[in-house]
Scaffold this motif. Structure first.
Motif, PDB file in Angstrom:
ATOM      1  N   UNK A   6      -9.860  87.676  64.825  1.00  0.00           N
ATOM      2  CA  UNK A   6     -10.152  89.020  64.333  1.00  0.00           C
ATOM      3  C   UNK A   6      -9.416  90.055  65.176  1.00  0.00           C
ATOM      4  N   UNK A   7      -9.086  91.212  64.616  1.00  0.00           N
ATOM      5  CA  UNK A   7      -8.442  92.261  65.411  1.00  0.00           C
ATOM      6  C   UNK A   7      -9.312  92.651  66.599  1.00  0.00           C
ATOM      7  N   UNK A   8      -8.671  92.950  67.713  1.00  0.00           N
ATOM      8  CA  UNK A   8      -9.382  93.292  68.940  1.00  0.00           C
ATOM      9  C   UNK A   8     -10.227  94.547  68.756  1.00  0.00           C
ATOM     10  N   UNK A   9     -11.424  94.517  69.333  1.00  0.00           N
ATOM     11  CA  UNK A   9     -12.239  95.729  69.470  1.00  0.00           C
ATOM     12  C   UNK A   9     -12.692  95.824  70.923  1.00  0.00           C
ATOM     13  N   UNK A  10     -12.864  97.038  71.399  1.00  0.00           N
ATOM     14  CA  UNK A  10     -13.125  97.277  72.821  1.00  0.00           C
ATOM     15  C   UNK A  10     -14.391  96.590  73.305  1.00  0.00           C
TER      16      UNK A  10
ATOM     17  N   UNK B 213      -5.771  88.280  78.064  1.00  0.00           N
ATOM     18  CA  UNK B 213      -6.224  87.107  77.318  1.00  0.00           C
ATOM     19  C   UNK B 213      -5.884  87.254  75.831  1.00  0.00           C
ATOM     20  N   UNK B 214      -5.926  86.133  75.131  1.00  0.00           N
ATOM     21  CA  UNK B 214      -5.537  86.118  73.718  1.00  0.00           C
ATOM     22  C   UNK B 214      -6.323  87.147  72.908  1.00  0.00           C
ATOM     23  N   UNK B 215      -5.610  87.844  72.049  1.00  0.00           N
ATOM     24  CA  UNK B 215      -6.223  88.769  71.105  1.00  0.00           C
ATOM     25  C   UNK B 215      -5.273  88.957  69.928  1.00  0.00           C
TER      26      UNK B 215
ATOM     27  N   UNK C 197       3.109  83.274  63.220  1.00  0.00           N
ATOM     28  CA  UNK C 197       2.031  83.397  64.197  1.00  0.00           C
ATOM     29  C   UNK C 197       2.239  84.577  65.142  1.00  0.00           C
ATOM     30  N   UNK C 198       3.460  84.820  65.577  1.00  0.00           N
ATOM     31  CA  UNK C 198       3.708  85.950  66.482  1.00  0.00           C
ATOM     32  C   UNK C 198       3.462  87.270  65.768  1.00  0.00           C
ATOM     33  N   UNK C 199       3.927  87.375  64.543  1.00  0.00           N
ATOM     34  CA  UNK C 199       3.696  88.581  63.736  1.00  0.00           C
ATOM     35  C   UNK C 199       2.198  88.851  63.631  1.00  0.00           C
ATOM     36  N   UNK C 200       1.435  87.802  63.398  1.00  0.00           N
ATOM     37  CA  UNK C 200      -0.026  87.917  63.309  1.00  0.00           C
ATOM     38  C   UNK C 200      -0.615  88.405  64.628  1.00  0.00           C
ATOM     39  N   UNK C 201      -0.175  87.815  65.749  1.00  0.00           N
ATOM     40  CA  UNK C 201      -0.721  88.192  67.059  1.00  0.00           C
ATOM     41  C   UNK C 201      -0.459  89.652  67.391  1.00  0.00           C
ATOM     42  N   UNK C 202       0.668  90.190  66.925  1.00  0.00           N
ATOM     43  CA  UNK C 202       0.976  91.599  67.183  1.00  0.00           C
ATOM     44  C   UNK C 202       0.167  92.533  66.295  1.00  0.00           C
ATOM     45  N   UNK C 203      -0.691  91.983  65.450  1.00  0.00           N
ATOM     46  CA  UNK C 203      -1.556  92.813  64.618  1.00  0.00           C
ATOM     47  C   UNK C 203      -0.829  93.476  63.469  1.00  0.00           C
ATOM     48  N   UNK C 204       0.315  92.933  63.060  1.00  0.00           N
ATOM     49  CA  UNK C 204       1.114  93.542  62.002  1.00  0.00           C
ATOM     50  C   UNK C 204       0.606  93.123  60.625  1.00  0.00           C
ATOM     51  N   UNK C 205       1.102  93.806  59.598  1.00  0.00           N
ATOM     52  CA  UNK C 205       0.682  93.566  58.216  1.00  0.00           C
ATOM     53  C   UNK C 205       0.977  92.127  57.840  1.00  0.00           C
ATOM     54  N   UNK C 206      -0.068  91.362  57.611  1.00  0.00           N
ATOM     55  CA  UNK C 206       0.066  89.922  57.425  1.00  0.00           C
ATOM     56  C   UNK C 206      -0.090  89.506  55.971  1.00  0.00           C
ATOM     57  N   UNK C 207      -0.529  90.415  55.124  1.00  0.00           N
ATOM     58  CA  UNK C 207      -0.868  90.053  53.753  1.00  0.00           C
ATOM     59  C   UNK C 207       0.205  90.421  52.732  1.00  0.00           C
ATOM     60  N   UNK C 208       1.086  91.356  53.081  1.00  0.00           N
ATOM     61  CA  UNK C 208       2.108  91.793  52.123  1.00  0.00           C
ATOM     62  C   UNK C 208       3.216  90.750  52.003  1.00  0.00           C
ATOM     63  N   UNK C 209       3.886  90.752  50.874  1.00  0.00           N
ATOM     64  CA  UNK C 209       5.032  89.869  50.676  1.00  0.00           C
ATOM     65  C   UNK C 209       6.196  90.318  51.556  1.00  0.00           C
TER      66      UNK C 209
ATOM     67  N   UNK D  92     -19.836  86.719  69.500  1.00  0.00           N
ATOM     68  CA  UNK D  92     -18.500  86.199  69.701  1.00  0.00           C
ATOM     69  C   UNK D  92     -17.951  85.633  68.403  1.00  0.00           C
ATOM     70  N   UNK D  93     -16.670  85.937  68.131  1.00  0.00           N
ATOM     71  CA  UNK D  93     -15.980  85.343  66.996  1.00  0.00           C
ATOM     72  C   UNK D  93     -15.017  84.298  67.552  1.00  0.00           C
ATOM     73  N   UNK D  94     -15.419  83.048  67.530  1.00  0.00           N
ATOM     74  CA  UNK D  94     -14.614  82.033  68.209  1.00  0.00           C
ATOM     75  C   UNK D  94     -13.351  81.677  67.455  1.00  0.00           C
ATOM     76  N   UNK D  95     -12.385  81.151  68.209  1.00  0.00           N
ATOM     77  CA  UNK D  95     -11.170  80.590  67.630  1.00  0.00           C
ATOM     78  C   UNK D  95     -11.186  79.095  67.902  1.00  0.00           C
ATOM     79  N   UNK D  96     -11.242  78.297  66.871  1.00  0.00           N
ATOM     80  CA  UNK D  96     -11.445  76.864  67.033  1.00  0.00           C
ATOM     81  C   UNK D  96     -10.232  76.238  67.684  1.00  0.00           C
TER      82      UNK D  96
END
Length: 481
Positions: free
Chosen positions: A117-121, A140-142, A214-226, A440-444
């Motif tokens: 999930x996107x990071x929140x404070x 840490x991973x976010x 995966x890197x694009x996703x980690x940077x929080x960029x638009x992941x759903x558009x074509x 917590x929203x875990x990452x399996x």
């Protein structure tokens, strides 16, 4: 550009030409030099009793390449820890630097900041509202979310991250997340997946983000558009706007030189050993130990055509990597190729000295089951075994502790820092706005089998997750044994 190894260039290491007296003097200088690298000359009284001194603690009289003049080291740092990019090694540098200087870390309640999930404070342990408590280092991973990060970190924070060739990343990701990502789990091998990814990939299923961009996703960029060049342009611009430096995994040593100058750190602070590696494989370009296996196990074997298909499949990552690989070499050009070559040579020499002092078996990584000290065995996941290190025997206390910092796995290091910042166990803080308990929203990251049937999945922190395609979970907070 290929940077030549320093051992072939620096005549002073060629002791075979020296007499007995000079050999003895050289040994003394190298030992003293290593003492400075190990950091035992720093004052650590804030965190531990004073250790006995030894020859390793003598300062070096030759500090060439370490001093950066009158600039002040950056101590407010945010590192976006992308997946499978040598980021665990970078995080170790930050952990060591912060620990040695008594800095305060922004740590997750578990081991990741609610990823994917996107990071929140409010995922930060001890967070009580925007800038109520000051944090120095976050890494840490976010999934990056700049407005929320800015609530935690000071205004003068230095932001940086690291990228890797998407094909090499796909190989590592497939090996590590084979039992986690449904798209990987269904494929017979990475080549099979590359030939027809749509046969296996469903974006609606949890954890399939590990299988594409995966890197694009980690940077929080638009992941759903074509995919479109416009989307790529906006994403690259967002990364340039938010990050002051992007490192390149394939050129790790050169990246460390650029990083240490950007942060005004001594060269010793960026000397490291490869952590979380699958197999030791020197790269001809950087000399760095990366996470690619050679020769690749059958499930990871790829033809040139399949590599090309993986670049197309991960087109957003590929364009992102190309853009910042170009920027990286422009930075090297401004830095100066000769100057870069000199500093890379010195960094590698220091790493070699520390390898001889700290590590058994010549620094060769070994399987976790062979590491006698169970407290430094690396976390295991996926198709291949994650390797670790054993320390030399007979080290004095101060040297042993300095070497241990360099090989301590990420999870254990985070636990240690957490214990020091929060010496008394405390519950996760309530959300400041609504007063709701933090969930917590875990990452399996691990699956466990029972009698051939996969019954449960566990997060890094031991949270048990019952897996199904509707993403339901049970947060039972059971620690891994």
């Amino acid at each position: 550009m290929v940077f030549r190894r320093s051992a072939r260039r620096m005549r002073w290491l060629g002791c075979y030409r020296l007499g007995t007296v000079w050999k003895a003097l050289l040994v003394f200088v190298v030992i003293a030099f290593a003492g400075q690298l190990l950091g035992v000359i720093f004052n650590k009284s804030w965190m531990q009793p004073e250790r006995p001194h030894s020859l390793y603690a003598l300062p070096s009289e030759n500090s060439h390449g370490d001093s950066l003049g009158s600039c002040q080291p950056h101590t407010h740092i945010m590192f976006l820890k992308t997946h499978k990019t040598a980021s665990s090694t970078v995080l170790n540098l930050l952990y060591r630097f912060g620990e040695e200087r008594g800095l305060k870390f922004a740590l997750p309640v578990g081991y990741q900041f609610g990823y994917p999930l996107p990071f929140i404070a409010h995922r930060v342990k001890g967070y009580r509202g925007p800038h109520v408590a000051e944090f120095d280092i976050m890494g840490n991973h976010m999934r990056f979310n700049k407005p929320e990060v800015e609530k935690v970190m000071p205004a003068d924070t230095f932001y940086f991250s690291i990228l890797r060739d998407p094909v090499a990343l796909a190989e590592s990701s497939y090996a590590y997340y084979k039992n986690v990502a449904p798209a990987f789990r269904r494929a017979k091998g990475l080549g099979d997946f590359a030939d027809n990814p749509y046969k296996y990939y469903d974006p609606r299923l949890r954890n399939n983000h590990y299988a594409r961009n995966l890197m694009w996703f980690d940077f929080g960029l638009d992941y759903t558009s074509n995919f479109s060049l416009g989307l790529v342009k906006r994403g690259v611009a967002a990364v340039r706007r938010n990050f002051k430096l992007i490192l390149i995994s394939e050129y790790f040593d050169q990246s460390m030189v650029l990083l240490r100058h950007a942060l005004c750190w001594p060269l010793d602070a960026v000397v490291s050993f490869s952590l979380n590696a699958r197999q030791q494989m020197p790269s001809g370009r950087s000399g760095w130990v990366v996470k690619a296996a050679a020769p690749a196990p059958a499930p990871l074997a790829l033809t040139d055509k399949q590599r090309s298909k993986l670049r197309e499949w991960n087109a957003l990552d590929w364009h992102l990597y190309q853009a910042f690989n170009l920027t990286f070499w422009q930075d090297v050009e401004r830095f100066g190729h000769s100057r870069m070559e000199s500093e890379v040579a010195l960094l590698r020499t220091k790493r070699e000295v520390l390898t001889r002092i700290c590590l058994r078996d010549g620094g060769r990584p070994i399987e976790a089951s062979r590491i006698r000290d169970k407290t430094i065995r690396p976390f295991q996941s996926g198709l291949v075994k994650i390797l670790g290190y054993e320390l030399q025997s007979g080290l004095d206390n101060a040297t042993w502790e300095a070497c241990l910092r360099m090989i301590r796995p990420e999870i254990q290091y985070k636990d240690l820092l957490d214990l020091r910042q929060f010496p008394q166990a405390q519950q996760p803080p309530a959300a400041a706005a609504g007063g709701l308990p933090l969930k917590r929203e875990p990452s399996i990251l691990r699956t466990e089998d029972r009698g051939g049937k996969r019954l449960v999945e566990k997060d890094w922190d031991g949270t048990i997750l019952f897996r199904n395609q509707s993403l339901e979970q049970v947060d039972s907070k059971v620690r891994l044994r």
